[in-house]
Enzyme design. Structure first.
Site, PDB file in Angstrom:
ATOM      1  N   ASN A 190       0.998  -1.254   0.024  1.00  0.00           N
ATOM      2  CA  ASN A 190       0.327  -0.171   0.382  1.00  0.00           C
ATOM      3  C   ASN A 190       0.479   1.331   0.033  1.00  0.00           C
ATOM      4  O   ASN A 190       0.293   2.230  -0.521  1.00  0.00           O
ATOM      5  CB  ASN A 190      -0.962   0.167   1.263  1.00  0.00           C
ATOM      6  N   MET A 203       0.368  -2.931  12.304  1.00  0.00           N
ATOM      7  CA  MET A 203       0.325  -4.151  13.747  1.00  0.00           C
ATOM      8  C   MET A 203       0.140  -4.123  14.617  1.00  0.00           C
ATOM      9  O   MET A 203       0.864  -4.554  15.693  1.00  0.00           O
ATOM     10  CB  MET A 203       0.817  -5.827  13.147  1.00  0.00           C
ATOM     11  N   ARG A 204      -0.138  -2.427  15.239  1.00  0.00           N
ATOM     12  CA  ARG A 204       0.183  -2.055  16.426  1.00  0.00           C
ATOM     13  C   ARG A 204      -1.255  -1.287  16.554  1.00  0.00           C
ATOM     14  O   ARG A 204      -1.540  -0.633  15.797  1.00  0.00           O
ATOM     15  CB  ARG A 204       0.886  -1.220  16.636  1.00  0.00           C
ATOM     16  N   ASN A 257      -7.015   4.318   8.323  1.00  0.00           N
ATOM     17  CA  ASN A 257      -6.224   2.623   8.363  1.00  0.00           C
ATOM     18  C   ASN A 257      -6.865   2.751   7.218  1.00  0.00           C
ATOM     19  O   ASN A 257      -8.271   2.612   6.319  1.00  0.00           O
ATOM     20  CB  ASN A 257      -6.372   2.732   9.488  1.00  0.00           C
ATOM     21  N   HIS A 302      -8.681  -1.370   5.764  1.00  0.00           N
ATOM     22  CA  HIS A 302      -8.354  -3.192   6.266  1.00  0.00           C
ATOM     23  C   HIS A 302      -9.487  -3.828   5.258  1.00  0.00           C
ATOM     24  O   HIS A 302      -9.802  -3.479   4.678  1.00  0.00           O
ATOM     25  CB  HIS A 302      -9.046  -2.582   7.771  1.00  0.00           C
ATOM     26  N   GLY A 343     -10.273   2.102  19.065  1.00  0.00           N
ATOM     27  CA  GLY A 343     -10.789   0.581  18.764  1.00  0.00           C
ATOM     28  C   GLY A 343      -9.130   0.163  18.058  1.00  0.00           C
ATOM     29  O   GLY A 343      -9.016   0.469  17.410  1.00  0.00           O
ATOM     30  N   VAL A 344      -9.719  -1.406  17.496  1.00  0.00           N
ATOM     31  CA  VAL A 344     -10.087  -1.827  16.514  1.00  0.00           C
ATOM     32  C   VAL A 344     -10.832  -2.016  14.924  1.00  0.00           C
ATOM     33  O   VAL A 344     -11.307  -2.665  15.527  1.00  0.00           O
ATOM     34  CB  VAL A 344      -9.093  -2.843  17.179  1.00  0.00           C
ATOM     35  N   GLU A 360      -6.940  -2.103  -3.084  1.00  0.00           N
ATOM     36  CA  GLU A 360      -6.669  -1.570  -1.798  1.00  0.00           C
ATOM     37  C   GLU A 360      -6.072  -0.369  -2.448  1.00  0.00           C
ATOM     38  O   GLU A 360      -5.943   1.002  -2.111  1.00  0.00           O
ATOM     39  CB  GLU A 360      -6.312  -2.372  -0.947  1.00  0.00           C
TER      40      GLU A 360
HETATM   41  C1  GRF Z   1      -3.815  -4.318   4.415  1.00  0.00           C
HETATM   42  O1  GRF Z   1      -4.141  -6.036   3.130  1.00  0.00           O
HETATM   43  C2  GRF Z   1      -4.168  -3.605   4.338  1.00  0.00           C
HETATM   44  O2  GRF Z   1      -5.557  -3.590   4.264  1.00  0.00           O
HETATM   45  C3  GRF Z   1      -3.966  -4.356   6.491  1.00  0.00           C
HETATM   46  O3  GRF Z   1      -2.474  -5.132   5.961  1.00  0.00           O
HETATM   47  C4  GRF Z   1      -2.840  -5.252   4.761  1.00  0.00           C
HETATM   48  C5  GRF Z   1      -0.889  -4.738   4.219  1.00  0.00           C
HETATM   49  O4  GRF Z   1      -0.287  -4.418   2.409  1.00  0.00           O
HETATM   50  N1  GRF Z   1      -4.240  -3.221   6.998  1.00  0.00           N
HETATM   51  P1  GRF Z   1       0.806  -4.126   3.375  1.00  0.00           P
HETATM   52  O5  GRF Z   1       2.221  -3.990   3.488  1.00  0.00           O
HETATM   53  O6  GRF Z   1       0.350  -2.593   2.157  1.00  0.00           O
HETATM   54  O7  GRF Z   1       1.278  -4.110   1.113  1.00  0.00           O
END
Ligand code: GRF
Length: 366
Positions: free
Chosen positions: A186, A265-266, A282, A284, A318-319, A349
């Site tokens: 991303n 991841m935090r 974010n 998701h 929240g998450v 994405e």
């Molecule tokens: C993605 O699938 C996003 O939706 C999730 O974590 C992944 C990140 O992928 N939150 P990358 O590191 O951007 O390839």
């Protein structure tokens, strides 16, 4: 370039030999030093203290433009050299016009080399690193002074500029930070959208809680400042107070406007959340509110759903619970497994995220 404040690499190479014969150490550092501020001064003093003489290799005007964009440098190379030479801690200045200081390093073969704390010895530009290794140079990474940077100074000047503020900020592109723990696809999509001109933004900083995350490598390959921040040992995806403070300091020092979490991841909480309220996004991999948290696409698959997708949302405490800004749907096809499905979600994405960053900034300016 000929000016009394600017030395040539030949003179400096001779001087280095002379110092070496006297058992003295020449220290080299390089940078743009466009608007001199106290962060620069403290950094240069620290660099000077590493040896007996400090040479600053200064990015020439074309080089600054290439690194920082049109409109920079604010001061031309001769003026920047003169200012640097006026500092007690700077002995000589040399100007280089390429993007990298490799040629200067090769010519001068400094005993020691100082670089700002955005880097680690491993993350230095490979070409510069190879030249330093070949010269047997010791590498020192110095800490940056939080909150002090040329970009922060320029932003403050712009924001303080009364009537000009309105029109400037209406046209200013946002300074983005991307926070990620993983492979950074991303981040790449955002950077590609900027390169393609479909997203008007600048990525000012990439931060990861994972030292060897691919996202950091990808950023450095693009010459984007990329730092690892030690997350601490809190359980459950939380960051330590020290980590949160450092992240906020770094973001503020880089004058960041918007933060895009991309596989970070935090869990984000105060003071990060409060300092950038409404400005943290974010992405998701599910159609929220379905399947928040980890392995969302796997959950969709295992639940027998025929459709899933991705969501861009604002971040709250929240998450994956913040206000939803946009979603893209992805069909779940017969024969899909976790990998094929996630790959198709990621394609969406990569389209959606840059668009939503652009929209959020447009709304934010109104
Ligand atoms: C993605 O699938 C996003 O939706 C999730 O974590 C992944 C990140 O992928 N939150 P990358 O590191 O951007 O390839």
């Amino acid at each position: 370039m000929e000016a009394s404040f600017i030395s040539t690499t030949d003179t400096l190479a001779e001087w280095r030999e002379e110092l070496g014969r006297e058992g003295k150490k020449l220290v080299l550092t390089n940078g743009c030093f466009d608007l001199l501020h106290v962060g620069h001064v403290r950094y240069l003093q620290e660099a000077r203290a590493l040896g007996d003489a400090l040479v600053v290799a200064l990015n020439g005007d074309a080089s600054v433009r290439e690194l920082k964009g049109e409109g920079r440098p604010v001061n031309n190379a001769e003026d920047r050299a003169e200012l640097l030479c006026a500092l007690e801690c700077v002995d000589r200045v040399v100007v280089f016009d390429e993007k990298r200081a490799t040629r200067v390093i090769e010519a001068i073969r400094p005993h020691r080399y100082a670089k700002g704390g955005d880097y680690t010895p491993e993350s230095l530009n490979p070409e510069e690193k190879a030249a330093l290794d070949a010269a047997g140079t010791e590498i020192h990474i110095l800490s940056l002074v939080p909150g002090k940077s040329t970009s922060a100074t320029l932003k403050k000047m712009q924001d303080d500029n009364g009537g000009a503020k309105e029109s400037d900020s209406n046209h200013r592109s946002p300074r983005l930070a991307v926070l990620g723990s993983g492979r950074g696809s991303n981040f790449e999509a955002i950077a590609n959208a900027i390169d393609a001109g479909t997203l008007d933004a600048e990525i000012a900083l990439v931060i990861s809680d994972v030292a060897d995350a691919r996202i950091l490598e990808l950023a450095r390959e693009r010459n984007i400042p990329a730092i690892h921040i030690e997350p601490g040992s809190e359980k459950g995806g939380h960051l330590s107070d020290a980590a949160l403070k450092e992240i906020v300091d770094r973001l503020q020092a880089a004058s960041v406007d918007l933060i895009a979490l991309a596989g970070f991841m935090r869990i984000v909480r105060a003071p990060l959340l409060t300092s950038f309220e409404g400005r943290i996004l974010n992405i998701h991999p599910s159609l929220l509110p379905k399947y928040p948290g980890l392995g969302a696409w796997r959950q969709a698959l295992e639940s027998g759903d025929t459709e899933t997708g991705c969501t861009v949302h604002l971040v709250d405490a929240g998450v994956d619970t913040g206000a939803i800004l946009a979603q893209a749907k992805v069909p779940i096809l017969p024969g899909d497994d976790a990998e094929t499905l996630h790959a198709r979600i990621q394609e969406q994405e990569h389209q959606l995220y840059p668009q939503e960053i652009s929209k959020l900034w447009a709304n934010h300016r109104q």
